[in-house]
Design an enzyme around this catalytic site. Structure first.
Site, short mmCIF file in Angstrom:
data_model
loop_
_atom_site.label_atom_id
_atom_site.label_comp_id
_atom_site.label_asym_id
_atom_site.label_seq_id
_atom_site.Cartn_x
_atom_site.Cartn_y
_atom_site.Cartn_z
N ASP A 34 0.83 -1.22 0.00
CA ASP A 34 0.00 0.00 0.00
C ASP A 34 0.86 1.26 0.00
O ASP A 34 0.55 2.24 -0.69
CB ASP A 34 -1.05 0.01 1.13
CG ASP A 34 -0.50 -0.07 2.53
OD1 ASP A 34 0.69 -0.41 2.71
OD2 ASP A 34 -1.28 0.21 3.48
N ALA A 114 -2.70 -7.91 17.16
CA ALA A 114 -3.02 -9.18 16.51
C ALA A 114 -3.02 -9.08 14.99
O ALA A 114 -3.43 -10.01 14.31
CB ALA A 114 -4.37 -9.69 17.00
N SER A 117 -5.47 -4.49 12.89
CA SER A 117 -5.60 -3.03 12.76
C SER A 117 -6.43 -2.39 13.85
O SER A 117 -7.30 -1.56 13.57
CB SER A 117 -6.24 -2.67 11.42
OG SER A 117 -5.29 -2.49 10.48
N SER A 118 -6.15 -2.73 15.08
CA SER A 118 -6.92 -2.13 16.17
C SER A 118 -6.70 -0.62 16.24
O SER A 118 -7.63 0.12 16.55
CB SER A 118 -6.55 -2.78 17.51
OG SER A 118 -5.17 -2.62 17.77
N ASP A 163 -5.48 0.30 5.96
CA ASP A 163 -6.24 -0.09 7.16
C ASP A 163 -7.37 0.91 7.48
O ASP A 163 -8.52 0.51 7.63
CB ASP A 163 -5.31 -0.26 8.37
CG ASP A 163 -4.18 -1.24 8.10
OD1 ASP A 163 -4.24 -1.97 7.11
OD2 ASP A 163 -3.24 -1.27 8.91
C1 GLA Z 1 0.16 -2.54 8.37
C2 GLA Z 1 0.01 -1.12 7.83
C3 GLA Z 1 -0.64 -1.14 6.46
C4 GLA Z 1 0.07 -2.10 5.51
C5 GLA Z 1 0.27 -3.46 6.17
C6 GLA Z 1 1.10 -4.40 5.35
O1 GLA Z 1 -1.10 -3.11 8.61
O2 GLA Z 1 -0.76 -0.35 8.71
O3 GLA Z 1 -0.64 0.18 5.92
O4 GLA Z 1 1.29 -1.55 5.06
O5 GLA Z 1 0.88 -3.35 7.44
O6 GLA Z 1 0.44 -4.76 4.17
#
Ligand code: GLA
Length: 369
Positions: A34, A114, A117-118, A163
């Protein structure tokens, strides 16, 4: 009364004027692309940060988090956990949102550390709630940019857009196909009669995630700069042809970039396969993605590798991979319809009681209302 409403009443003596929920996420394909302008395929999962709040007549902004067990006043020696929200409110004010004074309470069932994306979910929940309290509105992309900037400034993690964008703008039953170069997305259906999504948390708490993550990002930036000396028109690694990586002389930077260039191609192939309903191919690509994150990007752990290997071999599963940044966290698997329980039992048997769960794609915070 929700737990968050009770907390707001108990700590601040306030009655909630608004309540929002923001989900966590997994990413089927597009690991660490990303922030390189690549395509990613995330979906929002039904684990939520709930935020409730009430306006104040003055400019004081106070927050309490059930998970952190304390309340803070933003701006006054903000403790580490609340710096994300401090930076978020500053960013929203700079963008012209008339952020009022407020009292806000947060509860969450998104597990911390975990890989789900908390922190992005917490940021999106607070941003969405603040918009409601301000009587303002914004697009999912605007919300995601505010949260991303707050993660950079408040947490020191140079995360990408994926995220917060899927937490704000995801849709039930769909995978988001997000092109991070032009920041546009489409929503692709993931019908449960074709495949189910299974998440397996590992026992490994993420270690050194922030420094490891930022370090990977720097390797990509150095690699891109080397390519741009010969191909100045290139804007991001997502636009780089594999052969152009000869320009990257540092051997470690070169393998990091090789992962990114190949992963972008896998995510594009995965989006096409998903649109065509070819979940077998999507699963195969997910397993290939994991191998690349293990061997080239080097962000996996032995436990994540064991789960991905098991998934690639199991008859119930089309394939699976680490989700999120890696360095611990969880794996995500695409499983044959009706076979999720059998797959979970297989995992539990093979890896000492490791318990996973089935996740149906859910709506993002803006649609949840
Ligand atoms: C974390 C980051 C995202 C992305 C992922 C890996 O979740 O917050 O922006 O880079 O790692 O794909």
């Amino acid at each position: 009364m929700s737990g968050a409403r009770a907390l707001l009443a108990e700590v601040f003596g306030a009655a909630a004027e608004a309540e929002v929920r923001a989900p966590g996420r997994v990413n089927l394909l597009g690991g660490h692309v990303d922030y390189n302008g690549g395509l990613v395929l995330p979906l929002a999962v039904p684990r939520f940060v709930t935020a409730v709040g009430a306006r104040r007549a003055d400019r004081t902004r106070r927050l309490v988090s059930e998970g952190f067990g304390e309340s803070v006043t933003l701006g006054a020696e903000t403790p580490e956990w609340a710096r994300l929200f401090e930076a978020l409110v500053q960013g929203m004010l700079q963008a012209g949102v008339p952020v009022p004074g407020f009292e806000v309470a947060l509860t969450s069932d998104v597990p911390v550390g975990a890989g789900l994306s908390s922190s992005a979910a917490a940021g999106v929940a607070v941003a969405t709630l603040v918009l409601r309290l301000a009587g303002a509105s914004a697009s999912a992309l605007e919300v995601a940019r505010w949260v991303q900037a707050a993660e950079h400034r408040g947490l020191g993690v140079r995360s990408g857009l994926m995220d917060p964008l899927v937490s704000a703008g995801g849709r039930a039953g769909h995978v988001m196909a997000l092109d991070c170069l032009d920041e546009t997305y489409t929503l692709l259906p993931l019908r449960p009669e074709l495949a189910e999504v299974v998440i397996i948390p590992t026992a490994t708490a993420r270690a050194l995630a922030a420094s490891g993550y930022n370090e990977r990002r720097s390797a990509c930036e150095r690699g891109l700069a080397a390519v741009q000396e010969r191909h100045p028109e290139v804007r991001a690694l997502a636009e780089v042809q594999p052969a152009w990586l000869d320009a990257v002389l540092d051997p470690v930077d070169a393998v990091r970039c090789q992962h990114v260039v190949a992963e972008v191609a896998r995510a594009r192939a995965g989006a096409a396969a998903l649109a065509a309903g070819d979940v077998v191919e999507v699963g195969r690509l997910m397993s290939a993605s994991h191998a690349s994150l293990r061997d080239l990007y080097q962000v996996t752990t032995p436990e994540l590798d064991a789960l991905a290997e098991l998934s690639a071999a199991a008859p119930e599963s089309f394939g699976g991979r680490v989700t999120g940044a890696g360095f611990g966290g969880a794996t995500v698997h695409l499983v044959r319809p009706g076979q999720a329980e059998a797959f979970l039992a297989r995992v539990e048997g093979a890896l000492e009681g490791r318990k996973g769960w089935v996740a149906r794609p859910t709506d993002g915070a803006l649609a949840l209302g």
